[in-house]
Design an enzyme around this catalytic site. Structure first.
Site, PDB file in Angstrom:
ATOM      1  N   ALA A 149       0.811  -1.203   0.000  1.00 53.79           N
ATOM      2  CA  ALA A 149       0.000   0.000   0.000  1.00 53.79           C
ATOM      3  C   ALA A 149       0.848   1.258   0.000  1.00 53.79           C
ATOM      4  O   ALA A 149       1.800   1.370   0.747  1.00 53.79           O
ATOM      5  CB  ALA A 149      -0.907  -0.002   1.232  1.00 53.79           C
ATOM      6  N   CYS A 150       0.509   2.190  -0.869  1.00 60.27           N
ATOM      7  CA  CYS A 150       1.045   3.549  -0.857  1.00 60.27           C
ATOM      8  C   CYS A 150       0.000   4.414  -1.539  1.00 60.27           C
ATOM      9  O   CYS A 150      -0.782   3.922  -2.346  1.00 60.27           O
ATOM     10  CB  CYS A 150       2.367   3.669  -1.610  1.00 60.27           C
ATOM     11  SG  CYS A 150       3.787   2.867  -0.848  1.00 60.27           S
ATOM     12  N   THR A 151      -0.010   5.714  -1.235  1.00 55.36           N
ATOM     13  CA  THR A 151      -0.977   6.612  -1.847  1.00 55.36           C
ATOM     14  C   THR A 151      -0.313   7.943  -2.145  1.00 55.36           C
ATOM     15  O   THR A 151       0.446   8.456  -1.327  1.00 55.36           O
ATOM     16  CB  THR A 151      -2.175   6.855  -0.911  1.00 55.36           C
ATOM     17  OG1 THR A 151      -2.734   5.603  -0.506  1.00 55.36           O
ATOM     18  CG2 THR A 151      -3.253   7.675  -1.595  1.00 55.36           C
ATOM     19  N   ASN A 176      -2.188   1.665  -5.709  1.00 55.56           N
ATOM     20  CA  ASN A 176      -1.444   0.488  -6.167  1.00 55.56           C
ATOM     21  C   ASN A 176      -2.300  -0.310  -7.139  1.00 55.56           C
ATOM     22  O   ASN A 176      -3.018   0.272  -7.939  1.00 55.56           O
ATOM     23  CB  ASN A 176      -1.015  -0.345  -4.955  1.00 55.56           C
ATOM     24  CG  ASN A 176      -0.442   0.495  -3.837  1.00 55.56           C
ATOM     25  OD1 ASN A 176      -1.084   0.692  -2.817  1.00 55.56           O
ATOM     26  ND2 ASN A 176       0.760   1.011  -4.017  1.00 55.56           N
ATOM     27  N   ARG A 213      -8.677   3.105  -0.920  1.00 55.98           N
ATOM     28  CA  ARG A 213      -7.922   4.329  -0.670  1.00 55.98           C
ATOM     29  C   ARG A 213      -8.010   5.283  -1.861  1.00 55.98           C
ATOM     30  O   ARG A 213      -8.028   6.499  -1.698  1.00 55.98           O
ATOM     31  CB  ARG A 213      -6.466   3.978  -0.342  1.00 55.98           C
ATOM     32  CG  ARG A 213      -6.314   3.330   1.017  1.00 55.98           C
ATOM     33  CD  ARG A 213      -4.872   2.985   1.361  1.00 55.98           C
ATOM     34  NE  ARG A 213      -4.397   1.786   0.675  1.00 55.98           N
ATOM     35  CZ  ARG A 213      -3.544   1.772  -0.337  1.00 55.98           C
ATOM     36  NH1 ARG A 213      -3.035   2.901  -0.805  1.00 55.98           N
ATOM     37  NH2 ARG A 213      -3.163   0.632  -0.886  1.00 55.98           N
TER      38      ARG A 213
END
Length: 359
Positions: A33-35, A210, A246
């Site tokens: 996970a990254c945003t 992602n 997200r």
């Protein structure tokens, strides 16, 4: 609206959510996970934020590079990983970046106001090696653009000349996609899927997470058909940590950021969304080992060239003013380890000369 009607709507929305998410789970692999969130329509400054989510410390070091750095895009640490036609260059612009494991740049800003962010995308496939293009180990993809481009347009033109190359470091494959933005508010998302680059270029591309790939994320977003004009605190939103959740949540809340009166409010606004889409420690995941808590968050004021960093295990936000550093060729590389609970606020003067440039 009656209580009965409310329950019926709630059940219907829950059914839509369950069906959508089931499709995502069945058709897409789970992902780290990254945003990234861009705010480019306020009157004060272009600001961007991101979360970095990982199962362990990526050993982040805040690093300021001057102009005139000689780079070899064929090296991963001291190992030659691109043997034919490796990209080699001398940096035109100084930058501040967050490094990962000392072998690559995952986030940063250059002196012209170009920002880059590398996020995880399991679907990444850079394709077979095309030796007609200069090969660049994927961990230096973002640094290459920071070193050589002043705008998103220039960065995309440079991408025609190089090919990111998949590498593995400490057992981790560099399955990455890239978001870039500049001080004008221009934006681009770059992914390599099935061996082909896919570029989404325009001010409207504000959020990236992602898997699934970006085109599919946009299609999932449309299924929500959120009424932004009539939104209330009861507007249904996906609330978990899945990348598609997200993506929707960050897109939704970015639309409602109030006009900032000063830089403090602008950075606070973008960090508020980054925190909203962060992954809490121990968040449940149906495929253990594929989704991790947020290690840190960054925010960048592209207009005023200031870089903010917030480690999840620290109560403090630190920031630096890139204009206050000596970026002339021959100036020393400056570094700061942000994992220090004593650090707070403006840390521009806290940087020390690096014993050796990381790359």
């Amino acid at each position: 609206m009656t209580n009965l009607t409310s329950r019926v709507i709630h059940r219907a929305m829950s059914g839509i959510l369950a069906t959508t998410l089931l499709g995502v789970v069945l058709l897409q692999p789970a992902a780290n996970a990254c945003t990234r969130i861009l705010w480019n329509n306020n009157k004060l400054a272009v600001v961007v934020g991101r979360t970095m989510d990982w199962p362990e410390s990526t050993q982040p070091i805040l690093t300021v590079f001057p102009r005139g750095m000689k780079r070899d895009g064929g090296l991963l640490a001291s190992e030659v990983v691109v043997k034919e036609n490796p990209a080699r260059w001398t940096s035109k612009y100084g930058s501040v970046v967050t490094t990962a494991y000392g072998v690559g740049t995952v986030d940063g800003l250059n002196e012209k106001g170009l920002g880059v962010h590398l996020l995880y995308l399991k679907a990444t496939d850079f394709g077979p090696r095309d030796v007609s293009k200069a090969g660049l180990q994927a961990g230096l993809w973002g640094q290459y653009l920071l070193d050589n481009a002043a705008t998103v347009k220039e960065a995309l033109e440079l991408m025609q000349k190089i090919q990111p190359v998949m590498v593995t470091y400490q057992g981790i494959k560099a399955t990455l996609h890239l978001s870039i933005e500049d001080a004008s508010g221009d934006s681009a998302i770059i992914e390599y899927v099935n061996g082909k680059p896919q570029v989404h270029h325009g001010r409207e591309f504000l959020v990236m997470t992602n898997d699934p790939p970006y085109e599919e994320q946009l299609a999932l977003l449309k299924k929500w058909e959120l009424d932004f004009a009539n939104a209330t605190r009861q507007t249904m939103l996906p609330g978990n940590v899945d990348p598609s959740h997200r993506f929707v949540r960050a897109t939704y809340f970015e639309r409602f950021l109030p006009e900032p009166k000063n830089q403090q409010e602008a950075i606070a606004g973008i960090l508020a969304i980054a925190r909203n889409v962060s992954v809490p420690f121990g968040a449940p995941n149906n495929a253990p080992g594929t989704l991790y808590n947020t290690e840190y968050r960054t925010a960048i004021d592209l207009t005023n060239k200031r870089y903010f960093f917030e480690l999840s295990t620290s109560p403090n936000v630190v920031w630096l003013d890139l204009a206050q550093f000596n970026l002339n060729p021959g100036a020393p590389v400056m570094v700061l380890n942000p994992d220090n609970i004593a650090l707070s606020g403006n840390v521009t003067t806290k940087f020390q000369k690096a014993l050796k440039a990381p790359f």
